[in-house]
Design a protein around this motif. Structure first.
Motif, short mmCIF file in Angstrom:
data_model
loop_
_atom_site.label_atom_id
_atom_site.label_comp_id
_atom_site.label_asym_id
_atom_site.label_seq_id
_atom_site.Cartn_x
_atom_site.Cartn_y
_atom_site.Cartn_z
N LEU A 62 0.79 -1.23 0.00
CA LEU A 62 0.00 0.00 0.00
C LEU A 62 0.83 1.28 0.00
N LYS A 63 2.12 1.20 0.30
CA LYS A 63 2.89 2.41 0.57
C LYS A 63 3.06 3.35 -0.62
N THR A 64 2.96 2.87 -1.84
CA THR A 64 3.15 3.76 -2.99
C THR A 64 2.06 4.81 -3.10
N GLY A 65 0.91 4.56 -2.49
CA GLY A 65 -0.18 5.51 -2.58
C GLY A 65 -0.16 6.60 -1.51
N TYR A 66 0.87 6.60 -0.66
CA TYR A 66 0.90 7.54 0.47
C TYR A 66 2.28 8.18 0.62
N SER A 67 2.29 9.41 1.13
CA SER A 67 3.56 10.10 1.33
C SER A 67 4.30 9.58 2.56
N LYS A 68 3.54 9.03 3.51
CA LYS A 68 4.14 8.55 4.76
C LYS A 68 3.22 7.49 5.35
N ILE A 69 3.81 6.57 6.11
CA ILE A 69 3.04 5.58 6.86
C ILE A 69 3.43 5.71 8.32
N ILE A 70 2.45 5.94 9.17
CA ILE A 70 2.71 6.02 10.61
C ILE A 70 2.21 4.73 11.24
N VAL A 71 3.12 4.03 11.93
CA VAL A 71 2.82 2.75 12.57
C VAL A 71 2.84 2.98 14.08
N SER A 72 1.81 2.52 14.75
CA SER A 72 1.71 2.71 16.19
C SER A 72 2.76 1.89 16.94
N GLN A 73 3.30 2.48 17.98
CA GLN A 73 4.26 1.79 18.85
C GLN A 73 3.60 0.66 19.64
N LYS A 74 2.29 0.58 19.61
CA LYS A 74 1.55 -0.45 20.36
C LYS A 74 1.90 -1.86 19.87
N PHE A 75 2.55 -1.98 18.72
CA PHE A 75 2.89 -3.28 18.15
C PHE A 75 4.18 -3.87 18.70
N ASP A 76 4.66 -3.44 19.84
CA ASP A 76 5.86 -4.01 20.46
C ASP A 76 7.08 -3.93 19.55
N GLU A 77 7.70 -2.79 19.52
CA GLU A 77 8.91 -2.54 18.73
C GLU A 77 8.69 -2.80 17.23
N PRO A 78 7.72 -2.15 16.62
CA PRO A 78 7.42 -2.42 15.21
C PRO A 78 8.57 -2.09 14.27
N ARG A 79 9.38 -1.08 14.62
CA ARG A 79 10.47 -0.69 13.73
C ARG A 79 11.40 -1.87 13.44
N MET A 80 11.69 -2.66 14.46
CA MET A 80 12.57 -3.81 14.31
C MET A 80 12.00 -4.80 13.28
N TYR A 81 10.69 -5.08 13.39
CA TYR A 81 10.05 -6.02 12.47
C TYR A 81 9.97 -5.44 11.05
N PHE A 82 9.65 -4.18 10.93
CA PHE A 82 9.56 -3.56 9.61
C PHE A 82 10.93 -3.55 8.93
N LEU A 83 11.97 -3.25 9.68
CA LEU A 83 13.32 -3.29 9.10
C LEU A 83 13.67 -4.69 8.62
N PHE A 84 13.35 -5.69 9.42
CA PHE A 84 13.68 -7.07 9.08
C PHE A 84 12.88 -7.56 7.86
N TYR A 85 11.56 -7.42 7.93
CA TYR A 85 10.72 -7.99 6.87
C TYR A 85 10.75 -7.20 5.56
N THR A 86 11.17 -5.95 5.59
CA THR A 86 11.34 -5.22 4.33
C THR A 86 12.75 -5.39 3.79
N ALA A 87 13.61 -6.06 4.56
CA ALA A 87 15.03 -6.26 4.19
C ALA A 87 15.69 -4.91 3.89
N TYR A 88 15.37 -3.93 4.72
CA TYR A 88 15.93 -2.60 4.55
C TYR A 88 17.43 -2.63 4.81
#
Length: 160
Positions: A50-76
């Protein structure tokens, strides 16, 4: 005296091994399910679609350290992440976390704007966001994808 220490030590060792094995085989399965069966990989995959349709995506911190998972699963790229500033040292509640088009923070009314995709937990209340996608998260929780919609009931008073 040495016999007493040997017997006591042996009993403590036996008790420790017994308790470890009990926790591992009896309680371990439940703990593993809670920690790893949370569909975060599917949430990241959907955000990537979905990200191509938006300028930014805000992910809630309620997901227990989401940044770590997003970095891993996007292979950033780790090098790219570090060049962009990497992780701030403010701890779990630090809201400076970002990379690519993702920003990780608790969603507040001041964050609401058009052209942003929001991802939050069903345990949170988001008054002005219209849900466009749902993904089961864990147990009775759901990850909600949404956009700003001023027509949502009670939203106009919040935005003024």
């Amino acid at each position: 005296m040495q016999k007493t220490f040997a017997v006591t030590g042996s009993l403590l060792l036996f008790l420790s091994v017994f308790l470890y094995l009990h926790d591992y085989f009896v309680h371990g399965k439940e703990a593993q399910i809670e920690l790893w069966s949370n569909n975060i990989q599917e949430i990241v995959a959907e955000a990537e679609k979905l990200k191509t349709g938006y300028s930014k995506i805000i992910v809630s911190q309620k997901f227990d350290e989401p940044r770590m998972y997003f970095l891993f699963y996007t292979a950033y790229s780790p090098q790219q992440y570090l060049q962009e500033g990497g992780t701030g040292s403010g701890g779990y509640l630090d809201e400076r976390g970002r990379f690519d088009t993702y920003q990780f923070k608790f969603i507040k009314a001041t964050d609401l704007a058009k052209d942003i995709l929001y991802i939050w937990s069903s345990q949170e209340t988001q008054s002005c966001l219209k849900v466009v996608q749902k993904i089961p998260y864990r147990f009775s929780e759901t990850a909600l994808f949404g956009i700003l919609d001023p027509q949502v009931s009670g939203c106009k008073s919040m935005l003024n």
